[in-house]
Design an enzyme around this catalytic site. Sequence first.
Site, PDB file in Angstrom:
ATOM      1  N   ASP A  15       0.799  -1.341   0.221  1.00  0.00           N
ATOM      2  CA  ASP A  15      -0.047   0.207   0.080  1.00  0.00           C
ATOM      3  C   ASP A  15       0.651   1.227  -0.004  1.00  0.00           C
ATOM      4  O   ASP A  15       2.050   1.108   0.414  1.00  0.00           O
ATOM      5  CB  ASP A  15      -0.848   0.084   1.125  1.00  0.00           C
ATOM      6  CG  ASP A  15      -2.141  -0.966   1.267  1.00  0.00           C
ATOM      7  OD1 ASP A  15      -1.977  -1.814   0.330  1.00  0.00           O
ATOM      8  OD2 ASP A  15      -2.934  -0.800   1.964  1.00  0.00           O
ATOM      9  N   HIS A  42      -6.368   3.062  -4.066  1.00  0.00           N
ATOM     10  CA  HIS A  42      -5.806   3.085  -2.728  1.00  0.00           C
ATOM     11  C   HIS A  42      -6.422   4.670  -2.225  1.00  0.00           C
ATOM     12  O   HIS A  42      -5.909   5.010  -1.422  1.00  0.00           O
ATOM     13  CB  HIS A  42      -4.677   2.809  -2.106  1.00  0.00           C
ATOM     14  CG  HIS A  42      -4.456   2.546  -0.875  1.00  0.00           C
ATOM     15  ND1 HIS A  42      -5.561   1.977   0.019  1.00  0.00           N
ATOM     16  CD2 HIS A  42      -3.633   2.979   0.505  1.00  0.00           C
ATOM     17  CE1 HIS A  42      -5.197   1.757   1.461  1.00  0.00           C
ATOM     18  NE2 HIS A  42      -3.880   2.365   1.416  1.00  0.00           N
ATOM     19  N   HIS A  99      -5.399   9.158   0.539  1.00  0.00           N
ATOM     20  CA  HIS A  99      -5.141   8.370   1.792  1.00  0.00           C
ATOM     21  C   HIS A  99      -6.029   9.023   2.953  1.00  0.00           C
ATOM     22  O   HIS A  99      -5.664   8.987   4.082  1.00  0.00           O
ATOM     23  CB  HIS A  99      -3.884   8.163   2.402  1.00  0.00           C
ATOM     24  CG  HIS A  99      -3.893   6.757   2.987  1.00  0.00           C
ATOM     25  ND1 HIS A  99      -3.931   6.702   4.563  1.00  0.00           N
ATOM     26  CD2 HIS A  99      -3.424   5.544   2.665  1.00  0.00           C
ATOM     27  CE1 HIS A  99      -3.826   5.381   4.797  1.00  0.00           C
ATOM     28  NE2 HIS A  99      -3.624   4.745   3.730  1.00  0.00           N
ATOM     29  N   HIS A 102       3.615  -2.412   2.969  1.00  0.00           N
ATOM     30  CA  HIS A 102       3.667  -0.967   2.451  1.00  0.00           C
ATOM     31  C   HIS A 102       5.070  -0.960   1.529  1.00  0.00           C
ATOM     32  O   HIS A 102       6.006  -1.112   2.290  1.00  0.00           O
ATOM     33  CB  HIS A 102       3.711   0.014   3.501  1.00  0.00           C
ATOM     34  CG  HIS A 102       2.334  -0.055   4.396  1.00  0.00           C
ATOM     35  ND1 HIS A 102       2.045  -0.756   5.360  1.00  0.00           N
ATOM     36  CD2 HIS A 102       1.294   0.429   4.124  1.00  0.00           C
ATOM     37  CE1 HIS A 102       1.007  -0.815   5.767  1.00  0.00           C
ATOM     38  NE2 HIS A 102       0.378   0.453   5.181  1.00  0.00           N
TER      39      HIS A 102
END
Length: 209
Positions: A32, A83, A87, A177
Amino acid sequence: MGEPAAHPPVHTRAESTLPAAAGGRVLALTFDDGPHPEHTPRLLEVLRRHDVQATFFVVGENAAAFPGLLNAIAADGHVVGNHSWAHRSLTRMHPADVRDDLGRTSELIDRVVGTPPRWCRAPFGAWHPHSLKVCADLGMEPMGWSVDTRDWTRPGAARIVRAVTDRATPGAIVLQHDGGGPRHQTVAAVDRYLPLLRAHGYTCVRPQL
């Protein structure tokens, strides 16, 4: 934006494991918050060397800053997922902003790599009915995870390795990540645990719709 072949159903939650139909000792590696100009290329090199494909859930503003990395991810055969743009928690946004946020990110991915994303991961894994509907309207499936490495806390490569190898089960989806902060530990851990997973009969796969 290119239209996907089928409109996914509106889910009530994100799936945390691969479909049972995947069968065997398979799991999915997901990363991510990238792409990141330093960590993403290093991670791609590790995955290439081990002949492994993964899923990268990219943040729109990062992808806009580094479109070449988005192309590199897709060129290596990895899945590019949505995503969100910046964020932010979808559950705290105005409904219209959720559609704009996810739609803007999907359009960017489609424009850069030539294919709209089919998978989406909400920031913090936080979904609600409206964001799940928007996800489906945009032709995407929501994805969660079953193994949280907590690599964002920078616990050390050895602990990230143990988090994956100790909790690996058939159908697991592993959360890691490649962006959002220093990810040297994650890159090192992936290089160390991939041979261990293979030795235990596991194959890393792309998620299938």
